[in-house]
Design a protein around this motif. Structure first.
Motif, mmCIF file in Angstrom:
data_model
loop_
_atom_site.group_PDB
_atom_site.id
_atom_site.type_symbol
_atom_site.label_atom_id
_atom_site.label_comp_id
_atom_site.label_asym_id
_atom_site.label_seq_id
_atom_site.Cartn_x
_atom_site.Cartn_y
_atom_site.Cartn_z
ATOM 1 N N HIS A 112 -7.922 1.880 0.848
ATOM 2 C CA HIS A 112 -7.652 1.616 -0.418
ATOM 3 C C HIS A 112 -8.481 0.798 -1.185
ATOM 4 C CE1 HIS A 112 -3.628 2.696 0.700
ATOM 5 N NE2 HIS A 112 -3.743 2.045 1.694
ATOM 6 N N HIS B 137 -6.919 -0.821 6.010
ATOM 7 C CA HIS B 137 -6.371 -0.826 4.623
ATOM 8 C C HIS B 137 -7.559 -0.767 3.701
ATOM 9 C CE1 HIS B 137 -2.180 -1.304 5.612
ATOM 10 N NE2 HIS B 137 -2.255 -2.537 6.161
ATOM 11 N N LYS C 102 1.346 2.204 -3.273
ATOM 12 C CA LYS C 102 0.163 2.638 -4.312
ATOM 13 C C LYS C 102 -0.139 1.844 -5.361
ATOM 14 C CE LYS C 102 0.327 7.378 -2.432
ATOM 15 N NZ LYS C 102 0.961 6.899 -1.266
ATOM 16 N N PHE D 102 0.908 -1.152 0.005
ATOM 17 C CA PHE D 102 -0.093 0.007 -0.105
ATOM 18 C C PHE D 102 0.730 1.244 -0.090
ATOM 19 C CE2 PHE D 102 -3.071 -3.129 1.767
ATOM 20 C CZ PHE D 102 -3.913 -3.030 0.514
#
Lengths: 124, 198
Positions: free
Chosen positions: B127, B123, B97, B94
């Protein structure tokens, strides 16, 4: 009697072990009769950070002679060897390579470096 | 990655590996995860340690790591405490990205045994490309792996012909190797199916 001659890339003096494969295991880590088992059982140090359970590459050895006298590598051993620094076509994990032939003459080289290793003690 | 801890028992000193559950970016402090198992002398000794006690260990060692997220869909599969090596991998992914979907299939025998759940759910909120799914199956290890196998087969073997995904699998026992064989047998490349078996 089977025989393993051990060369050290670190420059330590070579060692020779003679043993009867039928007497395995020689101690409790690694596959019975494996290079790791034989060496530890004869008071020769070989790293085995995972306890000889085919879960790391610290017991990586390069087999200079007698590769065909050892048990075949499993897929799991091959997958781990993929990640071993200094991999060669005759690399094995000491904890998995079992000496099967009672008259085997094996020569191994213990590489100097194992992956990500910061070994601070070398206890037996 | 794991460390090898020297555990002094009554008759001998044993060396046992414990997986690091934190990230290199966390600095000098690191976390390990372990299970109390009946009759496990080594782990009983660990549970008796108190804050400030010193222990001897070597490491870190290990090859089950993720340095850069591949430019592919990534699937993590874990069970119980075997989430430990996956946790830093998720953080790493993460931070980078990722432009592809990231999935975690996490199984345990009880909801309380899903570790780091709050963090993982965090997360998922942060995301949108991350999909977090859990399996709870309490009929023992065999039943748990049967469920994981069925879910893996349904999602990533029979549903489509996409064989570009990368897998990271961690768990205990032969079930991990069965998952590996299922995926590789279905046509995923050997090096795209990474695993650690405890």
């Amino acid at each position: 009697m089977a025989r393993i001659r051990i060369l050290f890339e670190s420059g330590e003096p070579e060692q020779i072990v003679e043993f009867n494969p039928a007497d395995a295991p020689f101690q409790h880590d690694g596959q019975p009769g494996s290079i790791l088992d034989v060496l530890l059982g004869h008071r020769i140090h070989l790293e085995h950070a995972c306890g000889g359970n085919c879960a790391c590459t610290t017991c990586h050895v390069i087999v200079k002679q007698g590769h065909d006298k050892l048990s075949e590598a499993s897929e799991q051993e091959e997958d781990l060897l993929d990640r071993a620094p200094g991999l060669t076509p005759t690399s094995r994990l000491g904890c998995q390579a079992v000496v099967e032939d009672a008259g085997a003459e094996i020569v191994i080289l213990v590489p100097r470096y194992t992956i990500n290793q910061v070994s601070e003690s070398r206890g037996e | 990655m794991f460390i090898s801890i020297s555990i002094p028992l009554a008759d001998e000193t044993r060396v046992r590996p414990y997986t690091i559950a934190s990230s290199p970016e966390d600095g000098d402090l690191f976390e390990i995860v372990f299970n109390r198992v009946p009759g496990g002398a080594g782990v009983a000794w660990l549970f008796e340690r108190k804050a400030g006690d010193e222990i001897n260990f070597t490491g870190p060692f290990g090859a089950f790591t993720l340095e850069r997220a591949p430019e592919r869909e990534l699937v993590f599969i874990a069970e119980g405490t075997a989430i430990a090596p996956i946790r830093p991998m998720l953080r790493r992914v993460f931070e980078q990205k990722p432009g592809h979907p990231v999935r975690l299939l996490y199984a345990a025998d009880r909801v309380e045994h899903l570790l780091f759940r709050g963090e993982i759910e965090g997360h998922a909120i942060a995301h949108p490309q991350f999909q977090f799914e859990t399996i709870i199956a309490d009929g023992g290890q065999e039943a748990l792996y049967a469920r994981i196998m069925a879910e893996v087969e349904r999602r990533w073997v029979v549903t489509d012909n996409d064989r570009m995904r990368h897998f990271y699998v961690c768990g205990i026992g032969a079930g991990v190797l069965r998952i590996r064989d299922l995926l590789r047998g279905a046509g995923y490349e050997r090096r795209a199916v990474r695993y650690e078996q405890w």
